[in-house]
Scaffold this motif. Structure first.
Motif, PDB file in Angstrom:
ATOM      1  N   ARG A   1      -1.491   5.294 -13.602  1.00 23.82           N
ATOM      2  CA  ARG A   1      -1.172   3.698 -14.125  1.00 23.82           C
ATOM      3  C   ARG A   1      -1.933   3.571 -15.406  1.00 23.82           C
ATOM      4  O   ARG A   1      -2.889   3.682 -15.311  1.00 23.82           O
ATOM      5  CB  ARG A   1      -1.709   2.791 -12.907  1.00 23.82           C
ATOM      6  N   LYS A   2      -1.399   3.075 -16.416  1.00 17.77           N
ATOM      7  CA  LYS A   2      -2.009   3.148 -17.747  1.00 17.77           C
ATOM      8  C   LYS A   2      -2.488   1.704 -17.864  1.00 17.77           C
ATOM      9  O   LYS A   2      -2.461   1.170 -19.086  1.00 17.77           O
ATOM     10  CB  LYS A   2      -1.021   3.315 -18.930  1.00 17.77           C
ATOM     11  N   THR A   3      -2.864   0.677 -16.809  1.00 17.43           N
ATOM     12  CA  THR A   3      -3.368  -0.603 -16.780  1.00 17.43           C
ATOM     13  C   THR A   3      -4.952  -0.439 -16.998  1.00 17.43           C
ATOM     14  O   THR A   3      -5.259   0.650 -17.401  1.00 17.43           O
ATOM     15  CB  THR A   3      -3.030  -1.235 -15.569  1.00 17.43           C
ATOM     16  N   TRP A   4      -5.368  -1.463 -17.353  1.00 17.67           N
ATOM     17  CA  TRP A   4      -6.886  -1.480 -17.566  1.00 17.67           C
ATOM     18  C   TRP A   4      -7.467  -0.985 -16.416  1.00 17.67           C
ATOM     19  O   TRP A   4      -7.342  -0.930 -15.239  1.00 17.67           O
ATOM     20  CB  TRP A   4      -7.322  -3.116 -17.582  1.00 17.67           C
ATOM     21  N   PRO A   5      -8.523  -0.152 -16.895  1.00 15.55           N
ATOM     22  CA  PRO A   5      -9.293   0.180 -17.961  1.00 15.55           C
ATOM     23  C   PRO A   5      -8.772   1.556 -18.973  1.00 15.55           C
ATOM     24  O   PRO A   5      -9.417   1.931 -19.656  1.00 15.55           O
ATOM     25  CB  PRO A   5     -10.622   0.415 -17.655  1.00 15.55           C
ATOM     26  N   TYR A   6      -7.546   1.638 -18.942  1.00 19.11           N
ATOM     27  CA  TYR A   6      -7.012   3.016 -19.657  1.00 19.11           C
ATOM     28  C   TYR A   6      -7.280   2.761 -21.120  1.00 19.11           C
ATOM     29  O   TYR A   6      -7.300   3.618 -21.686  1.00 19.11           O
ATOM     30  CB  TYR A   6      -5.468   3.284 -19.171  1.00 19.11           C
ATOM     31  N   PRO A   7      -6.915   1.459 -21.452  1.00 23.01           N
ATOM     32  CA  PRO A   7      -7.114   1.300 -23.096  1.00 23.01           C
ATOM     33  C   PRO A   7      -8.614   1.799 -23.277  1.00 23.01           C
ATOM     34  O   PRO A   7      -8.716   2.289 -24.967  1.00 23.01           O
ATOM     35  CB  PRO A   7      -7.067  -0.030 -23.136  1.00 23.01           C
ATOM     36  N   VAL A   8      -9.397   1.953 -22.632  1.00 20.23           N
ATOM     37  CA  VAL A   8     -10.953   2.392 -23.163  1.00 20.23           C
ATOM     38  C   VAL A   8     -10.967   3.832 -23.366  1.00 20.23           C
ATOM     39  O   VAL A   8     -11.528   4.331 -24.412  1.00 20.23           O
ATOM     40  CB  VAL A   8     -11.984   1.736 -22.103  1.00 20.23           C
ATOM     41  N   LEU A   9     -10.032   4.578 -22.259  1.00 23.94           N
ATOM     42  CA  LEU A   9      -9.796   5.904 -22.488  1.00 23.94           C
ATOM     43  C   LEU A   9      -9.048   6.259 -23.744  1.00 23.94           C
ATOM     44  O   LEU A   9      -9.464   7.357 -24.434  1.00 23.94           O
ATOM     45  CB  LEU A   9      -9.113   6.643 -21.312  1.00 23.94           C
ATOM     46  N   SER A  10      -8.233   5.280 -24.345  1.00 28.54           N
ATOM     47  CA  SER A  10      -7.387   5.557 -25.240  1.00 28.54           C
ATOM     48  C   SER A  10      -8.232   5.468 -26.661  1.00 28.54           C
ATOM     49  O   SER A  10      -8.199   6.232 -27.398  1.00 28.54           O
ATOM     50  CB  SER A  10      -6.376   4.731 -25.571  1.00 28.54           C
ATOM     51  N   LEU A  11      -9.368   4.485 -26.444  1.00 24.50           N
ATOM     52  CA  LEU A  11     -10.505   4.485 -27.515  1.00 24.50           C
ATOM     53  C   LEU A  11     -11.078   5.819 -27.666  1.00 24.50           C
ATOM     54  O   LEU A  11     -11.282   6.349 -28.682  1.00 24.50           O
ATOM     55  CB  LEU A  11     -11.227   3.322 -27.260  1.00 24.50           C
ATOM     56  N   TYR A  12     -11.647   6.254 -26.570  1.00 24.59           N
ATOM     57  CA  TYR A  12     -12.315   7.567 -26.523  1.00 24.59           C
ATOM     58  C   TYR A  12     -11.698   8.599 -26.990  1.00 24.59           C
ATOM     59  O   TYR A  12     -12.182   9.672 -27.506  1.00 24.59           O
ATOM     60  CB  TYR A  12     -12.879   7.767 -25.236  1.00 24.59           C
ATOM     61  N   LEU A  13     -10.190   8.676 -26.696  1.00 28.53           N
ATOM     62  CA  LEU A  13      -9.505   9.651 -27.237  1.00 28.53           C
ATOM     63  C   LEU A  13      -8.832   9.712 -28.548  1.00 28.53           C
ATOM     64  O   LEU A  13      -8.234  10.567 -29.051  1.00 28.53           O
ATOM     65  CB  LEU A  13      -8.466  10.084 -26.208  1.00 28.53           C
ATOM     66  N   GLY A  14      -9.299   8.504 -29.257  1.00 28.36           N
ATOM     67  CA  GLY A  14      -8.641   8.503 -30.660  1.00 28.36           C
ATOM     68  C   GLY A  14      -7.475   7.920 -30.855  1.00 28.36           C
ATOM     69  O   GLY A  14      -6.675   7.788 -31.958  1.00 28.36           O
ATOM     70  N   THR A  15      -6.726   7.333 -29.845  1.00 24.52           N
ATOM     71  CA  THR A  15      -5.354   6.844 -29.937  1.00 24.52           C
ATOM     72  C   THR A  15      -5.532   5.418 -29.806  1.00 24.52           C
ATOM     73  O   THR A  15      -4.474   4.855 -29.987  1.00 24.52           O
ATOM     74  CB  THR A  15      -4.517   7.405 -28.653  1.00 24.52           C
ATOM     75  N   ALA A  16      -6.640   4.533 -29.871  1.00 21.20           N
ATOM     76  CA  ALA A  16      -6.563   3.170 -29.988  1.00 21.20           C
ATOM     77  C   ALA A  16      -7.620   2.856 -30.761  1.00 21.20           C
ATOM     78  O   ALA A  16      -8.835   3.456 -30.799  1.00 21.20           O
ATOM     79  CB  ALA A  16      -6.554   2.613 -28.575  1.00 21.20           C
ATOM     80  N   GLU A  17      -7.467   1.549 -31.389  1.00 23.01           N
ATOM     81  CA  GLU A  17      -8.909   0.912 -32.147  1.00 23.01           C
ATOM     82  C   GLU A  17      -9.430  -0.152 -31.307  1.00 23.01           C
ATOM     83  O   GLU A  17      -8.792  -0.701 -30.321  1.00 23.01           O
ATOM     84  CB  GLU A  17      -8.213   0.446 -33.473  1.00 23.01           C
ATOM     85  N   PRO A  18     -10.767  -0.276 -31.861  1.00 22.63           N
ATOM     86  CA  PRO A  18     -11.403  -1.314 -30.841  1.00 22.63           C
ATOM     87  C   PRO A  18     -10.870  -2.726 -30.814  1.00 22.63           C
ATOM     88  O   PRO A  18     -10.646  -3.377 -29.760  1.00 22.63           O
ATOM     89  CB  PRO A  18     -12.903  -1.264 -31.731  1.00 22.63           C
ATOM     90  N   ASP A  19     -10.161  -3.266 -31.765  1.00 23.71           N
ATOM     91  CA  ASP A  19      -9.568  -4.501 -31.596  1.00 23.71           C
ATOM     92  C   ASP A  19      -8.537  -4.455 -30.803  1.00 23.71           C
ATOM     93  O   ASP A  19      -8.461  -5.379 -29.984  1.00 23.71           O
ATOM     94  CB  ASP A  19      -9.048  -4.918 -33.030  1.00 23.71           C
ATOM     95  N   ALA A  20      -7.658  -3.307 -30.923  1.00 25.16           N
ATOM     96  CA  ALA A  20      -6.689  -3.304 -29.774  1.00 25.16           C
ATOM     97  C   ALA A  20      -7.187  -3.178 -28.237  1.00 25.16           C
ATOM     98  O   ALA A  20      -6.452  -3.698 -27.334  1.00 25.16           O
ATOM     99  CB  ALA A  20      -5.663  -1.849 -30.108  1.00 25.16           C
ATOM    100  N   VAL A  21      -8.267  -2.569 -28.124  1.00 22.82           N
ATOM    101  CA  VAL A  21      -8.792  -2.621 -26.642  1.00 22.82           C
ATOM    102  C   VAL A  21      -9.099  -3.789 -26.322  1.00 22.82           C
ATOM    103  O   VAL A  21      -8.968  -4.232 -25.066  1.00 22.82           O
ATOM    104  CB  VAL A  21     -10.232  -1.281 -26.865  1.00 22.82           C
TER     105      VAL A  21
END
Length: 318
Positions: A239-259
């Motif tokens: 399930r890619k729901t919260w807090p998955y966006p934080v993982l995306s930040l750490y993996l370099g596939t998301a920006e802080p504002d998007a998180v």
């Protein structure tokens, strides 16, 4: 997959029984003994349904009606205390727990609930006393040991906290939250290899995102690029729901504002700011990291591990 929330465990509505309302001295449910008690029980059933659907104030009103009908009902006071806690009215929650314990003085659930409210209101010393009473009354219950460990961390007593997490694991070796608490305490004592092992043990039991994030933080402090390891664990999250966006930040596939944009609740914003602060610290952006930790402290419940971690990071200058 959602973060393992310490306060959600403490106030799970699944623990609320459907019909019995009276309590013996140890908080055990017994069947209603009168028409009045049966009427009070019906109000409690309605309250549970309302609270489960997010209508807390309406549920509290039903609980109050139950108490007016049967003021000697310890269970009704305990349930209303939980509802007040959910509304962050900790003083009202504590008052109801006090009354519940007058009526059922050996109820471990009321001691544990009051401890959570005391802890959340910023009184870890008093919380520790109630966690201890809950553990004494139900020694095979791992939750009081874990939460007593977190209250000790709030006082800076990491060595004692580690002992509590271990005691919790003695009761339940598969308690993910105790393993994460143990790893966190080791992390902030600088025992990085042992901390990493605790988080890895947790991840063998469950794809817990919090354990993944803390393991990555440990690797950063070890001077190791943990991205490959984190990717392997993240791929297991269905399930890619919260807090998955934080993982995306750490993996370099998301920006802080998007998180931050995906952090809907105050607790999610708390988590976003804390983990973003750690991400910024790993990049050497100390001032920005401290600012993010400050935002986390404004939003995090005091019973959340992210509050403790943000406070420790702010005290230590990250």
């Amino acid at each position: 997959m959602r973060l393992y929330a310490l306060t959600a465990l403490a106030f799970s509505l699944s623990s609320l029984c459907a019909a019995p309302v009276r309590a013996e001295g140890d908080g055990r449910f017994v069947q209603p003994a009168s028409v009045q008690e049966s009427e009070a029980a019906q109000h409690l059933v309605q309250a549970r349904a309302l609270i489960a659907s997010g209508h807390h104030l309406e549920g509290i009103a039903e609980q109050t009606r139950a108490i007016e009908i049967n003021p000697l009902d310890a269970i009704a006071h305990r349930e209303r205390a939980k509802a007040w806690h959910m509304k962050q009215r900790f003083e009202l929650a504590i008052a109801d727990y006090n009354r519940a314990l007058q009526l059922a003085p050996r109820d471990p659930d009321s001691f544990f609930g009051r401890a959570i409210s005391l802890h959340a209101s910023g009184n870890p010393a008093a919380a520790i006393e109630d966690y201890s009473r809950a553990a004494m009354l139900r020694p095979d219950w791992s939750d009081p040991y874990r939460m007593r460990g977190h209250a000790l961390i709030a006082q800076g007593q990491y060595v004692r906290a580690i002992a509590e997490f271990k005691r919790g694991l003695d009761q339940d070796p598969k308690d993910i939250a105790n393993l994460i608490g143990l790893g966190y305490a080791r992390l902030y004592m600088g025992e990085l290899p042992v901390a990493a092992d605790n988080f890895i043990r947790a991840l063998r039991l469950s794809d817990d995102v919090r354990a993944m994030l803390f393991l990555y933080i440990v690797r950063a402090r070890q001077g190791v690029d943990g991205k490959v390891e984190l990717t392997r664990y993240a791929d297991r999250v269905r399930r890619k729901t919260w807090p998955y966006p934080v993982l995306s930040l750490y993996l370099g596939t998301a920006e802080p504002d998007a998180v931050l944009a995906q952090a809907r609740t105050e607790v999610e914003q708390c988590e976003a700011h804390y983990y973003m602060g750690q991400w910024l610290a790993a990049k050497g952006q100390r001032a920005e990291a401290l600012a993010s930790m400050t935002q986390a402290l404004k939003r995090c419940p005091k019973t959340n591990i992210e509050y403790e971690a943000a406070a420790a990071a702010a005290r230590g200058g990250i």
